[in-house]
Design an enzyme around this catalytic site. Structure first.
Site, PDB file in Angstrom:
ATOM      1  N   ASP A 126      38.828  40.480  33.104  1.00 36.49           N
ATOM      2  CA  ASP A 126      38.682  39.649  34.035  1.00 36.49           C
ATOM      3  C   ASP A 126      36.952  39.767  34.346  1.00 36.49           C
ATOM      4  OD1 ASP A 126      38.715  38.331  36.791  1.00 36.49           O
ATOM      5  OD2 ASP A 126      40.545  38.834  36.756  1.00 36.49           O
ATOM      6  N   ASP A 227      36.244  34.766  36.532  1.00 38.99           N
ATOM      7  CA  ASP A 227      36.421  34.534  38.092  1.00 38.99           C
ATOM      8  C   ASP A 227      35.429  33.328  38.817  1.00 38.99           C
ATOM      9  OD1 ASP A 227      38.240  35.788  40.329  1.00 38.99           O
ATOM     10  OD2 ASP A 227      36.094  36.203  41.077  1.00 38.99           O
ATOM     11  N   GLU A 281      38.409  29.829  35.799  1.00 40.51           N
ATOM     12  CA  GLU A 281      38.995  29.740  37.270  1.00 40.51           C
ATOM     13  C   GLU A 281      38.573  28.452  37.439  1.00 40.51           C
ATOM     14  OE1 GLU A 281      40.604  31.956  40.978  1.00 40.51           O
ATOM     15  OE2 GLU A 281      38.698  32.307  40.301  1.00 40.51           O
ATOM     16  N   HIS A 348      47.737  36.539  40.987  1.00 44.28           N
ATOM     17  CA  HIS A 348      47.653  37.436  41.879  1.00 44.28           C
ATOM     18  C   HIS A 348      47.178  36.846  43.178  1.00 44.28           C
ATOM     19  CE1 HIS A 348      43.675  36.571  39.980  1.00 44.28           C
ATOM     20  NE2 HIS A 348      43.202  37.164  41.271  1.00 44.28           N
ATOM     21  N   ASP A 349      46.626  35.486  43.036  1.00 45.85           N
ATOM     22  CA  ASP A 349      46.243  35.005  44.192  1.00 45.85           C
ATOM     23  C   ASP A 349      47.373  33.998  44.985  1.00 45.85           C
ATOM     24  OD1 ASP A 349      43.746  35.770  44.420  1.00 45.85           O
ATOM     25  OD2 ASP A 349      42.906  34.073  42.982  1.00 45.85           O
TER      26      ASP A 349
HETATM   27  O1  TEU Z   1      39.594  33.656  43.517  1.00 43.91           O
HETATM   28  C1  TEU Z   1      38.704  32.661  43.539  1.00 43.91           C
HETATM   29  C2  TEU Z   1      39.141  31.738  44.520  1.00 43.91           C
HETATM   30  O2  TEU Z   1      38.534  30.554  44.617  1.00 43.91           O
HETATM   31  C3  TEU Z   1      39.965  32.158  45.590  1.00 43.91           C
HETATM   32  O3  TEU Z   1      39.665  31.284  46.892  1.00 43.91           O
HETATM   33  C4  TEU Z   1      41.326  32.038  45.375  1.00 43.91           C
HETATM   34  O4  TEU Z   1      41.590  30.613  45.298  1.00 43.91           O
HETATM   35  C5  TEU Z   1      42.222  32.481  46.748  1.00 43.91           C
HETATM   36  O5  TEU Z   1      41.993  33.940  46.686  1.00 43.91           O
HETATM   37  C6  TEU Z   1      43.491  32.141  46.751  1.00 43.91           C
HETATM   38  O6  TEU Z   1      44.109  32.935  47.664  1.00 43.91           O
HETATM   39  C7  TEU Z   1      38.988  34.778  42.543  1.00 43.91           C
HETATM   40  C8  TEU Z   1      40.025  35.717  42.504  1.00 43.91           C
HETATM   41  O7  TEU Z   1      41.001  35.316  41.809  1.00 43.91           O
HETATM   42  C9  TEU Z   1      40.438  36.288  43.897  1.00 43.91           C
HETATM   43  O8  TEU Z   1      41.592  37.231  43.351  1.00 43.91           O
HETATM   44  C10 TEU Z   1      39.370  36.962  44.404  1.00 43.91           C
HETATM   45  O9  TEU Z   1      39.524  37.347  45.588  1.00 43.91           O
HETATM   46  C11 TEU Z   1      38.116  35.998  44.507  1.00 43.91           C
HETATM   47  O10 TEU Z   1      37.906  35.228  43.266  1.00 43.91           O
HETATM   48  C12 TEU Z   1      36.889  36.593  44.978  1.00 43.91           C
HETATM   49  O11 TEU Z   1      36.361  37.488  43.765  1.00 43.91           O
END
Ligand code: TEU
Length: 578
Positions: A126, A227, A281, A348-349
Site C-alpha cells: 500500500d 492510496d 484507488e 478496509h474502508d
Molecule cells: O481512502 C481514501 C478515501 O478517499 C476515503 O475517503 C475513503 O473513501 C473512506 O475512508 C471510506 O470510509 C484511503 C484509505 O483507503 C483509507 O483507509 C484512509 O483512511 C485514507 O485513504 C487516508 O489515507
C-alpha cells in the site's frame, strides 16, 4: 520506454515468469499475471498476532502462509505497516522505508515475501503518498521555516494573504487547512490534520517517492496500491470553489490534468523497470478518466478501482439488484477493448460484505456469502477479496460512539453534530456502514479471542466467532471457506472467467443476476439468485444443460427442465455451456 528499457522489461518478465505457473497462460498478447490473479487483502493489524501484544503482525502472517496458499489466492495486498503514529491506522506514514516495530522487523518482511513467492503468491504494497504523517521528518523540518528545503514538500497558504480559500477535508469537519505559527502559514490536509498533503507539483518530492517505490521493488514487491491517488495533484492557483462544491468531491478535487504527467514519470522511472503493477484507488469522474489512468497505451497505471458499485450499499436503504447489474454491466462494457479494472465489493474502508450485499441472518449467511464470492470471481477484472469474507464474517454491533476507535467515525460524528443531524439515525447508519465493522480480528478458531491473539486484542473480536471460524469451516465441506477454495480453483482453471466476453441476461429481473462469459469456443453461464425466495427462470441458454454441466454450485443440485429452472434462495452456480 526506450529500446534498452523495453529489452530490460522483456528480460525481466521472462526471468520472473517461472515463479508463477499461470503467467501468460492464455497465450493472448494482452494477458498479464495481474489480470489472471486473485487478490486477497490482509488488514495486518487484525489478521494474526504472533507475540501476544494484541496487534496483528508480519510473523502472524508468516504463520498463516499455508492457509493463504490453501485459499488458492495468488496476490496479497496488505494495508500499511510502515512506521506510523497510527492516527489513521497506518495511513499516516512517518517513515516510508521502515516497518512499525509492532508489525515486525525488516527481516520478518523479507521472510514473509519470500514465503509468499515460494507459494506462487505475489505481494502488493500500500503506497500512501497523497499525504504523510505530521510525524514524518519531512514535515517536521518543513514546519520549522519557510527556508527549509522541505517546506515545498507540502502545500502552504501564507497567512499574510489572509484566510485560505475553503477546502473540504474528507475526515475533518473543520476543513482542510491547519495553521502553523512557526511559518505563519496554513498547510493542506485532505484527511485528518495529522496527515499533511504532499506537494506532487514539486519534482524533488516526486523523485523521493519514486526512490521509495524502487526501494520496495528491490525487496521483491510485485505491485503498489496507490492510496487516494486521484487527489495528489492540486490546483495550486488556489481558486475559490463555490459553496456546496464538496458534494461533487471528485469533480473538484480529483484528476487534475497534471496527474497524468506524474503517472507517466512514475511509469518511466519505476513501473516499466520491474515486473510490477500499480492500482489506483479511484477512477475520477468518468469512463474516460478511468481509461486515461489504465489503458496500456498511455504508460501510466495498470489497474484502477471505482466506487460506483460499492457505494450502492452505503446507506441503510437496501440496494436494488437492477442498479447493481447496470453498474457492473456498464463498467464492463466500457472496458471490453482496453484497460483493466479491479472487481470488489468490500475492503478496509467498508462494512462487511455479507451485511451490505448479502444476507447476514443465520439462515442465509452461508449461501449468500457463497453467492457473492462466486460473483466476484466470475466477472472480468481482477477480483479483490477481503480477509474474513472467505468465512462470511459479519458486522459487529457498535451502537455507541464510544465503541469506535476509528478517526473517520469520530469525524463523521462531529460533522453530524455540527449539522444538527438526528443523532439516533446517525448512529444507526454508522453502526451499519462504519468501516470499523470490517476491521475486527480474523476468526481462526473457537479458542479465546478467536485464536487471533493470546493477549488482549486491540479491537474486540466479533462474539459470533464461536460459529464462524476457520477451524470449523475447514471441516465442513459445505462451508463458505470450502466453497471459496473451490471457486478460486474454478477461476484459475477457466480463463474464460478472466478474459471472456460478458453478456448480461434477464437485465430487468429483480432477483436474479444471470450472465454468460465466452472466449473462443468456451462459454459459461452464471446464475445468481440474489433473493431469499425460490425463483423460476426461463432461459434459452439453459436448453440442453443439466446439473452435470455445473462447475460450481452452492446447493447440491440444480434441476433444469427444458430451458427453465427454479433457483433456491441465494443459489449461485456456474454451468459450462461449451
Ligand atoms: O481512502 C481514501 C478515501 O478517499 C476515503 O475517503 C475513503 O473513501 C473512506 O475512508 C471510506 O470510509 C484511503 C484509505 O483507503 C483509507 O483507509 C484512509 O483512511 C485514507 O485513504 C487516508 O489515507
Amino acid at each position: 520506454m526506450n529500446i534498452l528499457g523495453s529489452l530490460r522489461h522483456i528480460f525481466h518478465r521472462y526471468t520472473k515468469k517461472g515463479e508463477n505457473s499461470y503467467v501468460m497462460s492464455s497465450g493472448n498478447k494482452n494477458s498479464r499475471w495481474w489480470k489472471e490473479g486473485i487478490l486477497y487483502q490482509i488488514y495486518p493489524q487484525s489478521f494474526k498476532d504472533s507475540n501476544g501484544d494484541g496487534f496483528g503482525d508480519l510473523n502472524g502472517v508468516i504463520d498463516k502462509l499455508d492457509y493463504l496458499e490453501s485459499l488458492g489466492i495468488t496476490i496479497v495486498w496488505m494495508n500499511p505497516f510502515y512506521e506510523s503514529p497510527l492516527i489513521d491506522n497506518g495511513y499516516d506514514v512517518s517513515d516510508y522505508r521502515a516497518i512499525l516495530p509492532r508489525f515486525g522487523k525488516m527481516q520478518d518482511f523479507e521472510k514473509m515475501i519470500k514465503g509468499m513467492h515460494k507459494r506462487g503468491i505475489k505481494f502488493v504494497m500500500d503506497l500512501v503518498v497523497n499525504h504523510s504523517s505530521e510525524e514524518h521528518p519531512w514535515f517536521k523540518e518543513a514546519k520549522k521555516s519557510r527556508e527549509s528545503p522541505f517546506y515545498d514538500y507540502y502545500h502552504w497558504w501564507p497567512a499574510e494573504n489572509g484566510q485560505p480559500p475553503y477546502r473540504h477535508s474528507l475526515f475533518d469537519p473543520n476543513g482542510a487547512w491547519e495553521y502553523v505559527d512557526t511559518v505563519n502559514a496554513y498547510y493542506l490536509h485532505t484527511f485528518t490534520k495529522h496527515q499533511p498533503d504532499l506537494n506532487w507539483e514539486n519534482p524533488k518530492l516526486r523523485k523521493e517517492i519514486f526512490d521509495i517505490m524502487k526501494f520496495w521493488a528491490n525487496k521483491g514487491v510485485d505491485g503498489y496500491r496507490l492510496d487516494a491517488f486521484q487527489f495528489v495533484s492540486k490546483d495550486i492557483t488556489w481558486p475559490n470553489f463555490p459553496e456546496g462544491h464538496e458534494k461533487e468531491y471528485v469533480k473538484w478535487y480529483g484528476m487534475r490534468p497534471q496527474l497524468h504527467g506524474y503517472l507517466n514519470e512514475m511509469y518511466n522511472e519505476v513501473l516499466s523497470k520491474y515486473d510490477v503493477f500499480a492500482v489506483a484507488e479511484g477512477t475520477g469522474n468518468s469512463f474516460e478518466d478511468a481509461h486515461n489512468l489504465v489503458d496500456e497505451s498511455r504508460n501510466e497505471l495498470q489497474m484502477a478501482y471505482h466506487f460506483e458499485t460499492i457505494n450502492l450499499s452505503s446507506t441503510l436503504a437496501r440496494y436494488s439488484l437492477f442498479d447493481f447489474k447496470q453498474a457492473f454491466t456498464k463498467w464492463d462494457q466500457s472496458f471490453t477493448e482496453e484497460g483493466w479494472l479491479a472487481i470488489f465489493l468490500a475492503n478496509h474502508d467498508n462494512a462487511r460484505l455479507v451485511d451490505r450485499f448479502g444476507n447476514p441472518s443465520e439462515r442465509f449467511r452461508t449461501v449468500s456469502t457463497q453467492l457473492l464470492n462466486t460473483f466476484l470471481m466470475s466477472m472480468r477484472g481482477t477480483p479483490y477479496l477481503y480477509y474474513g469474507d472467505e468465512l462470511g464474517m459479519t458486522n459487529i454491533d457498535m451502537p455507541h460512539i464510544s465503541d469506535y476507535d476509528d478517526i473517520e467515525a469520530h469525524g463523521r460524528y462531529q460533522a453530524a453534530l455540527k449539522a444538527n443531524a438526528d443523532m439516533n439515525e446517525f448512529m444507526n447508519t454508522l453502526n451499519y456502514n462504519s468501516r470499523e465493522n470490517g476491521r475486527t480480528p480474523m476468526q481462526w478458531d473457537s479458542s479465546d479471542h478467536a485464536g487471533f491473539t493470546f493477549g488482549t486484542p486491540w479491537k474486540k473480536v466479533n462474539p459470533n466467532y464461536l460459529n464462524i471460524n476457520v477451524a470449523l469451516q475447514k471441516k465442513d465441506p459445505k462451508s463458505v471457506l470450502n466453497h471459496f477454495r473451490k471457486m478460486t480453483r474454478v477461476r484459475k482453471t477457466n480463463l474464460v472467467l478472466v478474459y471472456g466476453k460478458y453478456d448480461l441476461l434477464l437485465p430487468n429481473h429483480e432477483q436474479v443476476y444471470a450472465f454468460t462469459r465466452q472466449m473462443n469456443d468456451t462459454k459459461m453461464l452464471i446464475l445468481l439468485n440474489f433473493s431469499e425466495g425460490e425463483v423460476l427462470i426461463e432461459l434459452d441458454e439453459l436448453t440442453g444443460l443439466s446439473s452435470k454441466n455445473c462447475v460450481i454450485n452452492n446447493y447440491d443440485d440444480i434441476n433444469i427442465v427444458s430451458g427453465s429452472t427454479t433457483l433456491q434462495p441465494y443459489q449461485a452456480t456456474i454451468l459450462k455451456m461449451l
